[in-house]
Scaffold this motif. Structure first.
Motif, PDB file in Angstrom:
ATOM      1  N   GLY A 273      89.937 -44.498 -61.156  1.00 50.59           N
ATOM      2  CA  GLY A 273      90.233 -45.656 -61.994  1.00 50.59           C
ATOM      3  C   GLY A 273      89.534 -46.930 -61.570  1.00 50.59           C
ATOM      4  O   GLY A 273      89.705 -47.977 -62.208  1.00 50.59           O
ATOM      5  N   GLU A 274      88.708 -46.849 -60.504  1.00 51.79           N
ATOM      6  CA  GLU A 274      87.970 -48.024 -60.050  1.00 51.79           C
ATOM      7  C   GLU A 274      86.638 -48.172 -60.785  1.00 51.79           C
ATOM      8  O   GLU A 274      85.861 -49.086 -60.508  1.00 51.79           O
ATOM      9  CB  GLU A 274      87.752 -47.964 -58.532  1.00 51.79           C
ATOM     10  CG  GLU A 274      86.541 -47.175 -58.070  1.00 51.79           C
ATOM     11  CD  GLU A 274      86.666 -45.665 -58.200  1.00 51.79           C
ATOM     12  OE1 GLU A 274      85.775 -44.950 -57.694  1.00 51.79           O
ATOM     13  OE2 GLU A 274      87.639 -45.181 -58.816  1.00 51.79           O
ATOM     14  N   ARG A 275      86.385 -47.273 -61.743  1.00 53.73           N
ATOM     15  CA  ARG A 275      85.205 -47.358 -62.602  1.00 53.73           C
ATOM     16  C   ARG A 275      85.622 -47.805 -64.001  1.00 53.73           C
ATOM     17  O   ARG A 275      86.794 -47.705 -64.370  1.00 53.73           O
ATOM     18  CB  ARG A 275      84.517 -45.995 -62.692  1.00 53.73           C
ATOM     19  CG  ARG A 275      84.132 -45.405 -61.348  1.00 53.73           C
ATOM     20  CD  ARG A 275      83.279 -44.157 -61.527  1.00 53.73           C
ATOM     21  NE  ARG A 275      83.974 -43.128 -62.298  1.00 53.73           N
ATOM     22  CZ  ARG A 275      84.759 -42.209 -61.780  1.00 53.73           C
ATOM     23  NH1 ARG A 275      84.985 -42.203 -60.475  1.00 53.73           N
ATOM     24  NH2 ARG A 275      85.333 -41.302 -62.535  1.00 53.73           N
ATOM     25  N   ILE A 276      84.673 -48.277 -64.766  1.00 57.47           N
ATOM     26  CA  ILE A 276      84.960 -48.666 -66.150  1.00 57.47           C
ATOM     27  C   ILE A 276      85.093 -47.395 -66.978  1.00 57.47           C
ATOM     28  O   ILE A 276      84.112 -46.681 -67.207  1.00 57.47           O
ATOM     29  CB  ILE A 276      83.853 -49.577 -66.710  1.00 57.47           C
ATOM     30  CG1 ILE A 276      83.816 -50.899 -65.935  1.00 57.47           C
ATOM     31  CG2 ILE A 276      84.095 -49.845 -68.197  1.00 57.47           C
ATOM     32  CD1 ILE A 276      82.704 -51.832 -66.359  1.00 57.47           C
ATOM     33  N   LEU A 277      86.298 -47.101 -67.409  1.00 58.07           N
ATOM     34  CA  LEU A 277      86.563 -45.875 -68.155  1.00 58.07           C
ATOM     35  C   LEU A 277      86.656 -46.106 -69.656  1.00 58.07           C
ATOM     36  O   LEU A 277      86.520 -45.166 -70.442  1.00 58.07           O
ATOM     37  CB  LEU A 277      87.859 -45.228 -67.656  1.00 58.07           C
ATOM     38  CG  LEU A 277      87.876 -44.824 -66.170  1.00 58.07           C
ATOM     39  CD1 LEU A 277      89.199 -44.163 -65.817  1.00 58.07           C
ATOM     40  CD2 LEU A 277      86.714 -43.896 -65.846  1.00 58.07           C
ATOM     41  N   LYS A 278      86.898 -47.342 -70.063  1.00 64.04           N
ATOM     42  CA  LYS A 278      86.968 -47.688 -71.481  1.00 64.04           C
ATOM     43  C   LYS A 278      86.327 -49.059 -71.687  1.00 64.04           C
ATOM     44  O   LYS A 278      86.377 -49.904 -70.802  1.00 64.04           O
ATOM     45  CB  LYS A 278      88.423 -47.742 -71.977  1.00 64.04           C
ATOM     46  CG  LYS A 278      89.174 -46.426 -71.889  1.00 64.04           C
ATOM     47  CD  LYS A 278      88.635 -45.412 -72.880  1.00 64.04           C
ATOM     48  CE  LYS A 278      89.418 -44.102 -72.790  1.00 64.04           C
ATOM     49  NZ  LYS A 278      88.906 -43.080 -73.741  1.00 64.04           N
ATOM     50  N   GLY A 279      85.724 -49.249 -72.863  1.00 58.89           N
ATOM     51  CA  GLY A 279      85.172 -50.563 -73.153  1.00 58.89           C
ATOM     52  C   GLY A 279      83.738 -50.498 -73.614  1.00 58.89           C
ATOM     53  O   GLY A 279      83.227 -49.442 -73.997  1.00 58.89           O
ATOM     54  N   THR A 280      83.078 -51.632 -73.557  1.00 62.02           N
ATOM     55  CA  THR A 280      81.717 -51.753 -74.057  1.00 62.02           C
ATOM     56  C   THR A 280      80.702 -51.577 -72.935  1.00 62.02           C
ATOM     57  O   THR A 280      81.069 -51.440 -71.761  1.00 62.02           O
ATOM     58  CB  THR A 280      81.513 -53.144 -74.691  1.00 62.02           C
ATOM     59  OG1 THR A 280      81.449 -54.122 -73.639  1.00 62.02           O
ATOM     60  CG2 THR A 280      82.652 -53.505 -75.623  1.00 62.02           C
TER      61      THR A 280
END
Length: 351
Positions: A273-280
């Protein structure tokens, strides 16, 4: 029986770090059993090989066999299910936030970053060390841990009840085992949780290759049964603030269950969860998320509410705690981002 991180029944699922060696930059490939012989005093090679066969030798957080070739920069650890030395329970004068105390129990609001009990590479500075300084004679549970009825992870904040007498330990532990205690957590998770509420069911056990993680076995062929009830509190665009109530208390239960349904806890490093999992893919968004990680440098999980029947008065007691500052600041940051994004979207649609 008493319980593990985020719950009740203590299980034989935690690991204690006995040795840790980081291979130097000049390290040539070398079998891990030979490598460890160079660093562990009085080591016997066949014992190291046996430890590897049993899954106790880890390289970069993954269990390896004795023929694994250690390379430059590898982090080699030896982990067992018992502490490396016995005298871990040393009283220490450490600050703890006691929200309630009487003759038989106390309730503590644990700060994030404090380990609950010694072990797994943390042999001092724990909540138990602090409690032993505050209370001279704490009863022990069946795992020889003073006062602990249940526990939460190092980087999870929130409420814990501690038993001060043997009778209180027995009475409180029974409630956690029989699922009559009340425990509510708040969490920030990646993604927009579609359902307003729901239940996650799935056996939880050690991950087959990374034993520092727990994983869900939906067929129930491994692990132990686990049930988590969740409810959406607030939708914040690419993340969601939720409430989780535990019906069972397995190690990393909320963290494993939420990842299983595709909503890993925000900034939960162990579970990705320390990575961008959702978004632009915009650079501006990436910078925003990195700033949010800095505000909340841990998994976004707080044990907010705790309820149980008092061992003596037999009255039901319920305690509630505020969301800690780091998590509150992160939530507000996402709240403002979500509002601004919605405003920008509305303006673009009206043009």
């Amino acid at each position: 029986m008493v319980g593990p991180e985020e719950g009740s029944e203590f299980e034989k699922d935690e690991l204690f770090e006995h040795h840790k060696v980081v291979a130097s930059k000049g390290q040539e490939p070398l079998r891990v059993d030979k490598f460890l012989m160079n660093f562990i005093e009085n080591a016997v090679r066949n014992k190291i090989q046996q430890a590897a066969k049993e899954g106790h030798i880890w390289v970069n957080d993954v269990a390896v066999k004795q023929n694994y070739k250690v390379k430059a920069g590898d982090e080699v650890r030896v982990l067992f299910e018992y502490p490396p030395h016995e005298d871990l329970l040393v009283p220490e004068d450490l600050p703890i936030n006691i929200v309630y105390e009487d003759d038989v129990l106390l309730v503590v609001n644990k700060e994030p970053g404090m380990v609950v009990h010694p072990g797994h590479g943390n042999y001092s500075g724990t909540l138990i060390n602090a409690l032993l300084y505050h209370i001279k004679d704490l009863p022990v549970n069946r795992n020889e841990r003073p006062g602990l009825v249940h526990r939460i992870d190092k980087d999870t904040s929130g409420l814990l009840v501690i038993a001060k007498t043997d009778a209180a330990m027995t009475f409180l532990s029974k409630q956690f085992f029989e699922k009559t205690s009340e425990r509510e957590y708040v969490a920030l998770v990646w993604g927009n949780v579609k359902e307003e509420s729901g239940t996650v069911e799935g056996h939880i056990g050690r991950h087959p290759t990374n034993r520092l993680q727990m994983t869900v076995y939906p067929d129930g062929d491994q692990g132990k049964d686990a049930v988590t009830h969740f409810k959406v509190i607030e939708r914040l665009g690419y993340i969601t603030l939720i409430s989780c109530k535990l019906e069972t208390g397995r190690t990393h239960q909320i963290r494993a269950h939420m990842k299983y349904i595709g909503h890993t806890l925000f900034n939960d490093e162990r579970y990705g969860g320390e990575r961008i999992l959702k978004g632009t893919t915009f650079t501006k968004y990436k910078q925003f998320v990195e700033n949010a990680f800095k505000l909340l440098p841990r998994q976004a999980l707080h044990a907010k509410t705790l309820g149980f029947v008092h061992p003596v008065s037999k009255e039901f007691m319920r305690f509630d705690s505020e969301i800690p500052k780091d998590m509150a600041l992160c939530i507000e940051k996402w709240r403002q981002y979500s509002k601004n994004s919605a405003t920008e979207l509305g303006e673009s649609e009206s043009e």
